[in-house]
Write a protein that holds these residues in place. Structure first.
Motif, PDB file in Angstrom:
ATOM      1  N   ILE A  42      31.812  -3.496  20.616  1.00 17.28           N
ATOM      2  CA  ILE A  42      33.276  -3.392  20.560  1.00 17.28           C
ATOM      3  C   ILE A  42      33.916  -4.615  21.213  1.00 17.28           C
ATOM      4  O   ILE A  42      34.930  -5.119  20.741  1.00 17.28           O
ATOM      5  N   ARG A  43      33.316  -5.112  22.287  1.00 12.21           N
ATOM      6  CA  ARG A  43      33.855  -6.294  22.982  1.00 12.21           C
ATOM      7  C   ARG A  43      33.614  -7.570  22.178  1.00 12.21           C
ATOM      8  O   ARG A  43      34.420  -8.488  22.196  1.00 12.21           O
ATOM      9  N   LEU A  44      32.472  -7.646  21.473  1.00  9.02           N
ATOM     10  CA  LEU A  44      32.138  -8.855  20.712  1.00  9.02           C
ATOM     11  C   LEU A  44      32.823  -8.934  19.352  1.00  9.02           C
ATOM     12  O   LEU A  44      33.065 -10.022  18.840  1.00  9.02           O
ATOM     13  N   GLN A  45      33.128  -7.790  18.751  1.00 12.89           N
ATOM     14  CA  GLN A  45      33.672  -7.776  17.385  1.00 12.89           C
ATOM     15  C   GLN A  45      34.916  -8.656  17.227  1.00 12.89           C
ATOM     16  O   GLN A  45      34.970  -9.458  16.305  1.00 12.89           O
ATOM     17  N   PRO A  46      35.921  -8.533  18.106  1.00 16.76           N
ATOM     18  CA  PRO A  46      37.095  -9.406  17.938  1.00 16.76           C
ATOM     19  C   PRO A  46      36.740 -10.885  18.080  1.00 16.76           C
ATOM     20  O   PRO A  46      37.339 -11.729  17.409  1.00 16.76           O
ATOM     21  N   LEU A  47      35.757 -11.201  18.913  1.00 12.76           N
ATOM     22  CA  LEU A  47      35.358 -12.596  19.081  1.00 12.76           C
ATOM     23  C   LEU A  47      34.653 -13.111  17.835  1.00 12.76           C
ATOM     24  O   LEU A  47      34.827 -14.262  17.447  1.00 12.76           O
ATOM     25  N   VAL A  75      32.059  -0.653  35.840  1.00 11.96           N
ATOM     26  CA  VAL A  75      32.763   0.608  35.560  1.00 11.96           C
ATOM     27  C   VAL A  75      32.511   1.036  34.113  1.00 11.96           C
ATOM     28  O   VAL A  75      32.204   2.191  33.840  1.00 11.96           O
ATOM     29  N   LEU A  76      32.617   0.076  33.174  1.00 10.79           N
ATOM     30  CA  LEU A  76      32.442   0.399  31.752  1.00 10.79           C
ATOM     31  C   LEU A  76      31.072   0.986  31.437  1.00 10.79           C
ATOM     32  O   LEU A  76      30.944   1.855  30.586  1.00 10.79           O
ATOM     33  N   LEU A  77      30.029   0.495  32.116  1.00  9.24           N
ATOM     34  CA  LEU A  77      28.667   0.882  31.761  1.00  9.24           C
ATOM     35  C   LEU A  77      28.062   1.949  32.670  1.00  9.24           C
ATOM     36  O   LEU A  77      26.933   2.376  32.436  1.00  9.24           O
ATOM     37  N   SER A  78      28.824   2.405  33.661  1.00  7.45           N
ATOM     38  CA  SER A  78      28.258   3.407  34.568  1.00  7.45           C
ATOM     39  C   SER A  78      27.998   4.709  33.812  1.00  7.45           C
ATOM     40  O   SER A  78      28.793   5.137  32.980  1.00  7.45           O
ATOM     41  N   ASN A  79      26.861   5.308  34.063  1.00  5.94           N
ATOM     42  CA  ASN A  79      26.438   6.576  33.459  1.00  5.94           C
ATOM     43  C   ASN A  79      26.355   6.526  31.937  1.00  5.94           C
ATOM     44  O   ASN A  79      26.661   7.502  31.262  1.00  5.94           O
ATOM     45  N   TYR A 131      25.641   1.449  25.773  1.00  2.51           N
ATOM     46  CA  TYR A 131      25.751   0.053  26.210  1.00  2.51           C
ATOM     47  C   TYR A 131      25.975  -0.837  24.988  1.00  2.51           C
ATOM     48  O   TYR A 131      26.845  -1.692  24.974  1.00  2.51           O
ATOM     49  N   TYR A 132      25.139  -0.620  23.974  1.00  2.00           N
ATOM     50  CA  TYR A 132      25.217  -1.424  22.749  1.00  2.00           C
ATOM     51  C   TYR A 132      26.591  -1.300  22.098  1.00  2.00           C
ATOM     52  O   TYR A 132      27.195  -2.292  21.709  1.00  2.00           O
ATOM     53  N   MET A 133      27.098  -0.080  21.975  1.00  2.00           N
ATOM     54  CA  MET A 133      28.390   0.132  21.322  1.00  2.00           C
ATOM     55  C   MET A 133      29.527  -0.522  22.114  1.00  2.00           C
ATOM     56  O   MET A 133      30.436  -1.114  21.528  1.00  2.00           O
ATOM     57  N   ILE A 134      29.481  -0.441  23.438  1.00  2.00           N
ATOM     58  CA  ILE A 134      30.513  -1.070  24.270  1.00  2.00           C
ATOM     59  C   ILE A 134      30.482  -2.585  24.075  1.00  2.00           C
ATOM     60  O   ILE A 134      31.522  -3.218  23.870  1.00  2.00           O
ATOM     61  N   LEU A 135      29.283  -3.173  24.103  1.00  2.00           N
ATOM     62  CA  LEU A 135      29.169  -4.613  23.909  1.00  2.00           C
ATOM     63  C   LEU A 135      29.618  -5.008  22.501  1.00  2.00           C
ATOM     64  O   LEU A 135      30.320  -5.997  22.319  1.00  2.00           O
ATOM     65  N   THR A 155      24.707  -4.658  12.788  1.00  2.00           N
ATOM     66  CA  THR A 155      25.243  -5.936  13.183  1.00  2.00           C
ATOM     67  C   THR A 155      24.376  -7.043  12.616  1.00  2.00           C
ATOM     68  O   THR A 155      23.176  -6.916  12.510  1.00  2.00           O
ATOM     69  N   ASN A 156      25.015  -8.167  12.244  1.00  2.00           N
ATOM     70  CA  ASN A 156      24.301  -9.321  11.692  1.00  2.00           C
ATOM     71  C   ASN A 156      23.522  -8.998  10.435  1.00  2.00           C
ATOM     72  O   ASN A 156      22.469  -9.552  10.175  1.00  2.00           O
TER      73      ASN A 156
END
Length: 128
Positions: A102-107, A86-90, A96-100, A3-4
């Motif tokens: 994925i959420r930031l990429q469209p933005l 819920v998204l980050l449990s376990n 965590y990084y990949m979930i964030l 990223t970046n």
């Protein structure tokens, strides 16, 4: 880590079972022969060579993020619509990084969220 336009080159533990020593470059630079070698104190030494380009080559300015003009309120609103408990449990740090990401990429792909500008003289330029 890509990223970046940054790339992390150390993929082996440098202290115990942990990667604590990093070698990060922009993606247009090459690191050759990176090795985690002998210990210095309680860390392993990192040995590598950096490919340096001819400074006389032409440079082409690329657009970079204009952090002063990012619409943080709109980003906060859109990112806040997810149930992160819920998204980050376990999950581990990499997940965590990949979930964030994925959420930031469209933005990031929306100019209203992440406006671009040309870098000022003396800042990052891409060699051609």
């Amino acid at each position: 880590m890509n990223t970046n336009s940054l790339q992390q080159h150390v993929n082996e533990p440098t202290r115990g079972n942990n990667i604590l020593d990093l070698v990060m470059t922009t993606t247009d630079l090459s690191i050759n022969g990176l090795e985690v070698t002998d210990k210095i104190g309680d860390h392993q030494m990192i040995d590598f060579s950096l490919e340096v380009r001819d400074p006389n080559t032409k440079t082409q300015h690329k657009q970079v993020l204009d952090y002063k003009r990012i619409n943080f309120e709109l980003m906060k609103e859109e990112l806040g619509s997810h149930n992160y408990e819920v998204l980050l449990s376990n999950k581990n740090a990499e997940e965590y990084y990949m979930i964030l990401k994925i959420r930031l990429q469209p933005l990031q792909n929306t100019i209203s969220h992440f406006p671009l500008k040309l870098p000022q003289l003396g800042t990052s330029c891409q060699k051609t």
